[in-house]
Scaffold this motif. Structure first.
Motif, PDB file in Angstrom:
ATOM      1  N   ALA A  12       0.821  -1.211   0.000  1.00 23.39           N
ATOM      2  CA  ALA A  12       0.000   0.000   0.000  1.00 23.39           C
ATOM      3  C   ALA A  12       0.855   1.261   0.000  1.00 23.39           C
ATOM      4  N   LEU A  13       2.075   1.169   0.490  1.00 21.35           N
ATOM      5  CA  LEU A  13       2.949   2.343   0.518  1.00 21.35           C
ATOM      6  C   LEU A  13       3.147   2.929  -0.875  1.00 21.35           C
ATOM      7  N   SER A  14       3.195   2.056  -1.876  1.00 22.79           N
ATOM      8  CA  SER A  14       3.402   2.535  -3.245  1.00 22.79           C
ATOM      9  C   SER A  14       2.121   2.485  -4.077  1.00 22.79           C
ATOM     10  N   ALA A  15       1.000   2.256  -3.432  1.00 22.69           N
ATOM     11  CA  ALA A  15      -0.272   2.110  -4.150  1.00 22.69           C
ATOM     12  C   ALA A  15      -0.774   3.445  -4.692  1.00 22.69           C
ATOM     13  N   MET A  16      -1.618   3.337  -5.681  1.00 24.19           N
ATOM     14  CA  MET A  16      -2.300   4.491  -6.262  1.00 24.19           C
ATOM     15  C   MET A  16      -3.162   5.152  -5.185  1.00 24.19           C
ATOM     16  N   THR A  17      -3.077   6.466  -5.060  1.00 24.60           N
ATOM     17  CA  THR A  17      -3.910   7.192  -4.099  1.00 24.60           C
ATOM     18  C   THR A  17      -4.961   7.987  -4.854  1.00 24.60           C
ATOM     19  N   MET A  18      -6.200   7.803  -4.464  1.00 22.95           N
ATOM     20  CA  MET A  18      -7.300   8.567  -5.042  1.00 22.95           C
ATOM     21  C   MET A  18      -7.827   9.522  -3.990  1.00 22.95           C
ATOM     22  N   ASN A  19      -7.991  10.760  -4.373  1.00 22.71           N
ATOM     23  CA  ASN A  19      -8.544  11.753  -3.465  1.00 22.71           C
ATOM     24  C   ASN A  19     -10.059  11.800  -3.638  1.00 22.71           C
ATOM     25  N   ILE A  20     -10.762  11.701  -2.521  1.00 21.82           N
ATOM     26  CA  ILE A  20     -12.220  11.802  -2.520  1.00 21.82           C
ATOM     27  C   ILE A  20     -12.544  13.196  -1.988  1.00 21.82           C
ATOM     28  N   GLY A  21     -13.048  14.056  -2.861  1.00 21.91           N
ATOM     29  CA  GLY A  21     -13.267  15.455  -2.515  1.00 21.91           C
ATOM     30  C   GLY A  21     -14.624  15.730  -1.914  1.00 21.91           C
ATOM     31  N   LYS A  22     -14.936  17.014  -1.836  1.00 23.68           N
ATOM     32  CA  LYS A  22     -16.160  17.444  -1.159  1.00 23.68           C
ATOM     33  C   LYS A  22     -17.428  16.939  -1.835  1.00 23.68           C
ATOM     34  N   GLN A  36      -8.891   1.236 -11.097  1.00 22.86           N
ATOM     35  CA  GLN A  36      -7.619   1.217 -10.373  1.00 22.86           C
ATOM     36  C   GLN A  36      -7.399  -0.115  -9.666  1.00 22.86           C
ATOM     37  N   LEU A  37      -8.446  -0.680  -9.077  1.00 21.00           N
ATOM     38  CA  LEU A  37      -8.316  -1.980  -8.429  1.00 21.00           C
ATOM     39  C   LEU A  37      -7.961  -3.067  -9.438  1.00 21.00           C
ATOM     40  N   LYS A  38      -8.555  -2.992 -10.626  1.00 18.30           N
ATOM     41  CA  LYS A  38      -8.270  -3.986 -11.660  1.00 18.30           C
ATOM     42  C   LYS A  38      -6.807  -3.899 -12.098  1.00 18.30           C
ATOM     43  N   ALA A  39      -6.284  -2.685 -12.165  1.00 15.78           N
ATOM     44  CA  ALA A  39      -4.899  -2.486 -12.602  1.00 15.78           C
ATOM     45  C   ALA A  39      -3.891  -2.743 -11.485  1.00 15.78           C
ATOM     46  N   ASN A  40      -4.235  -2.381 -10.241  1.00 15.57           N
ATOM     47  CA  ASN A  40      -3.239  -2.363  -9.172  1.00 15.57           C
ATOM     48  C   ASN A  40      -3.525  -3.247  -7.963  1.00 15.57           C
ATOM     49  N   GLU A  41      -4.714  -3.782  -7.836  1.00 12.18           N
ATOM     50  CA  GLU A  41      -5.174  -4.581  -6.698  1.00 12.18           C
ATOM     51  C   GLU A  41      -5.341  -3.785  -5.400  1.00 12.18           C
ATOM     52  N   ILE A  42      -4.464  -2.825  -5.125  1.00 12.61           N
ATOM     53  CA  ILE A  42      -4.549  -2.037  -3.894  1.00 12.61           C
ATOM     54  C   ILE A  42      -4.700  -0.562  -4.243  1.00 12.61           C
ATOM     55  N   VAL A  43      -5.646   0.094  -3.588  1.00 12.50           N
ATOM     56  CA  VAL A  43      -5.874   1.524  -3.807  1.00 12.50           C
ATOM     57  C   VAL A  43      -6.030   2.203  -2.450  1.00 12.50           C
ATOM     58  N   LYS A  44      -5.383   3.359  -2.309  1.00 12.80           N
ATOM     59  CA  LYS A  44      -5.567   4.179  -1.113  1.00 12.80           C
ATOM     60  C   LYS A  44      -6.585   5.254  -1.441  1.00 12.80           C
ATOM     61  N   LEU A  45      -7.505   5.473  -0.544  1.00  9.62           N
ATOM     62  CA  LEU A  45      -8.526   6.499  -0.704  1.00  9.62           C
ATOM     63  C   LEU A  45      -8.296   7.564   0.355  1.00  9.62           C
ATOM     64  N   LYS A  46      -8.027   8.775  -0.085  1.00 13.40           N
ATOM     65  CA  LYS A  46      -7.801   9.870   0.850  1.00 13.40           C
ATOM     66  C   LYS A  46      -9.019  10.780   0.819  1.00 13.40           C
ATOM     67  N   PHE A  47      -9.635  10.946   1.991  1.00 12.81           N
ATOM     68  CA  PHE A  47     -10.862  11.722   2.086  1.00 12.81           C
ATOM     69  C   PHE A  47     -10.559  13.161   2.490  1.00 12.81           C
ATOM     70  N   ALA A  48     -11.203  14.108   1.808  1.00 16.39           N
ATOM     71  CA  ALA A  48     -11.051  15.529   2.144  1.00 16.39           C
ATOM     72  C   ALA A  48     -11.550  15.757   3.569  1.00 16.39           C
ATOM     73  N   LYS A  49     -10.939  16.710   4.252  1.00 18.43           N
ATOM     74  CA  LYS A  49     -11.293  16.972   5.650  1.00 18.43           C
ATOM     75  C   LYS A  49     -12.774  17.294   5.838  1.00 18.43           C
ATOM     76  N   ASN A  50     -13.362  18.019   4.868  1.00 14.22           N
ATOM     77  CA  ASN A  50     -14.758  18.434   5.038  1.00 14.22           C
ATOM     78  C   ASN A  50     -15.767  17.286   4.875  1.00 14.22           C
ATOM     79  N   ILE A  51     -15.342  16.132   4.368  1.00 15.05           N
ATOM     80  CA  ILE A  51     -16.265  14.980   4.291  1.00 15.05           C
ATOM     81  C   ILE A  51     -15.776  13.820   5.160  1.00 15.05           C
ATOM     82  N   ALA A  52     -14.674  14.004   5.865  1.00 11.49           N
ATOM     83  CA  ALA A  52     -14.075  12.914   6.636  1.00 11.49           C
ATOM     84  C   ALA A  52     -15.006  12.370   7.712  1.00 11.49           C
TER      85      ALA A  52
END
Length: 85
Positions: A12-22, A36-52
């Motif tokens: 996961a350290l080198s996984a694709m990171t997707m930003n989930i915005g407002k 992304q999951l099909k290509a990489n198997e692991i995806v990191k999802l980073k949530f914006a502070k206002n929707i966290a």
């Protein structure tokens, strides 16, 4: 922590990171996560502070719609995994 979870977290350290915005999670976001999951198997999802505060609901929705597994959540970042077919 099990060996496989350690291995997943290392990957996961080198996984694709997707930003989930407002705007949150919609069909386009789900489709991109699936790609992304099909290509990489692991995806990191980073949530914006206002929707966290709703991230648990978003994560449950994403995991269900992509048929993936939640590996870890730290702060506003979730790691999901789906084995390649």
């Amino acid at each position: 922590m099990s060996q496989s979870k350690k291995e997943m977290m290392n990957r996961a350290l080198s996984a694709m990171t997707m930003n989930i915005g407002k705007a949150g999670v919609n069909d386009n976001v789900i489709e991109e996560i699936k790609r992304q999951l099909k290509a990489n198997e692991i995806v990191k999802l980073k949530f914006a502070k206002n929707i966290a505060k709703n991230k648990d609901d978003y994560i449950a929705d994403i995991v269900q719609k992509t048929r993936s597994k939640l590996i870890d959540v730290r702060g506003n970042v979730a790691v999901i995994y789906k084995k390649k077919p």
